[in-house]
Design a protein around this motif. Sequence first.
Motif, PDB file in Angstrom:
ATOM      1  N   HIS A  22     -23.441 -74.263 -42.322  1.00  0.00           N
ATOM      2  CA  HIS A  22     -24.406 -73.145 -42.328  1.00  0.00           C
ATOM      3  C   HIS A  22     -25.273 -73.196 -43.591  1.00  0.00           C
ATOM      4  O   HIS A  22     -26.473 -72.933 -43.549  1.00  0.00           O
ATOM      5  CB  HIS A  22     -23.659 -71.801 -42.308  1.00  0.00           C
ATOM      6  N   HIS A  47     -17.595 -75.636 -41.132  1.00  0.00           N
ATOM      7  CA  HIS A  47     -18.609 -74.786 -40.510  1.00  0.00           C
ATOM      8  C   HIS A  47     -19.465 -74.027 -41.526  1.00  0.00           C
ATOM      9  O   HIS A  47     -20.692 -73.931 -41.377  1.00  0.00           O
ATOM     10  CB  HIS A  47     -17.878 -73.796 -39.594  1.00  0.00           C
ATOM     11  N   ASP A  79     -24.821 -70.359 -34.839  1.00  0.00           N
ATOM     12  CA  ASP A  79     -24.104 -71.617 -34.696  1.00  0.00           C
ATOM     13  C   ASP A  79     -24.938 -72.655 -33.922  1.00  0.00           C
ATOM     14  O   ASP A  79     -25.520 -72.339 -32.881  1.00  0.00           O
ATOM     15  CB  ASP A  79     -22.771 -71.370 -33.983  1.00  0.00           C
ATOM     16  N   SER A 135     -21.868 -64.271 -41.746  1.00  0.00           N
ATOM     17  CA  SER A 135     -21.723 -64.513 -40.304  1.00  0.00           C
ATOM     18  C   SER A 135     -20.781 -63.472 -39.706  1.00  0.00           C
ATOM     19  O   SER A 135     -20.494 -62.451 -40.330  1.00  0.00           O
ATOM     20  CB  SER A 135     -21.167 -65.922 -40.090  1.00  0.00           C
TER      21      SER A 135
END
Length: 354
Positions: A115, A111, A319, A141
């Motif tokens: 990003h 993830h 996201d 985040s």
Amino acid sequence: MKVLGIESSCDECAASVVVDGKTVLSNVVATQIPFHAAYSGVVPEIASRKHTEWIQAVARETLEKAKIGVDEVDAVAATSRPGLLGSLLVGLTFAKAFAWARGLPFIAVDHMLAHLYASRLELQGISAPPPEYPFLGLLVSGGHSIICRVDAFDEISVLGTTIDDAVGEAFDKVSKYYGFGYPGGAVIDKLARSGDAKAFRFPLPNLYKKTADGGSRRYDVSYSGLKNAVINQLEQFRALPCPPDEETEKANIAASFQKSAIETLLRSLFNAVEDTGLYTIVAGGGVAANSLLRSSLAEKTVNGQKLRCLFPPAELCGDNGAMVAGIAYQYLARGETSSFTENASARVWAFKRR
Ligand code: KG4
Ligand code: ZN
């Protein structure tokens, strides 16, 4: 090559089709915010249940918006780490099932690396030339605050991170205590525009202690002191016999908190620029949408040298499936795919401070 990317690591149920790791054909993000707002935070069980209910419709919608049929998908990718375990498993299993049923390659992606990739995507015809390696990554985040050296799309060395709360988490918690709304980042960002950032002086962290192995904390950040100072201010307001004008004070609190939160990040980031001599910064993650962070880095010089800062478009900071499909293409271009036995992981230890 058209890659279908699935993202379900937290509370956004998202799917996207991206061509050749660059052009976003469609980007569908079904947000669960209304289901978690009453709790002022993500409830893991609700999140996984909603992903289970929505994932098929979200994937179908993204194919429709991309104007492609199921038979035109060349590969399927999903986030496998880090995130909420139950949520991750839904997207991961859906993507595996899709790939298996269609006989397609499957790629599990990280993830945070996704990003970092988001700023390389082209959305509605707009894109920036990709930066040359190495550069500095700023991954911010709700769960992470990472300053890293980036040597390849999948090769990062963490220079600094938070020693307590993540920056997005601090926005969310301050917002929760003041009742500003959920999630806190975007709400505080907006509220801060009408506030005076000098109205309150909130502390910046003083990370004088060394790491366990004697290393410095020049690139680390901390948010628990700031968060507590801002929350304590609320207690002081409540104790006043004649509370101040609420709307003005709310905006002033938001602006003053945001100033300290972003300054904390920038101080460590500029230390990293000075020490590494890397003047290109690529940002990613929900907090990369923050207007003060973006404007502070827009025209910044360090040691007389102008920084080059790349941010994803606002829609791709939070996201989304496009960043997943985008980075997956890079693995495929190297001939790499993932096994159908690939599992989900809540944490990635490499992202922790050594
Ligand atoms: O990347 P993301 O969508 O999910 C995680 O991987 O955590 O980031 C969500 C975080 C939340 O904490 C949210 O409050 C924050 O990003 N955020 C912002 C802004 N927009 C979202 N923080 C500051 N300013 C914003 N404009
Ligand atoms: Zn994220």
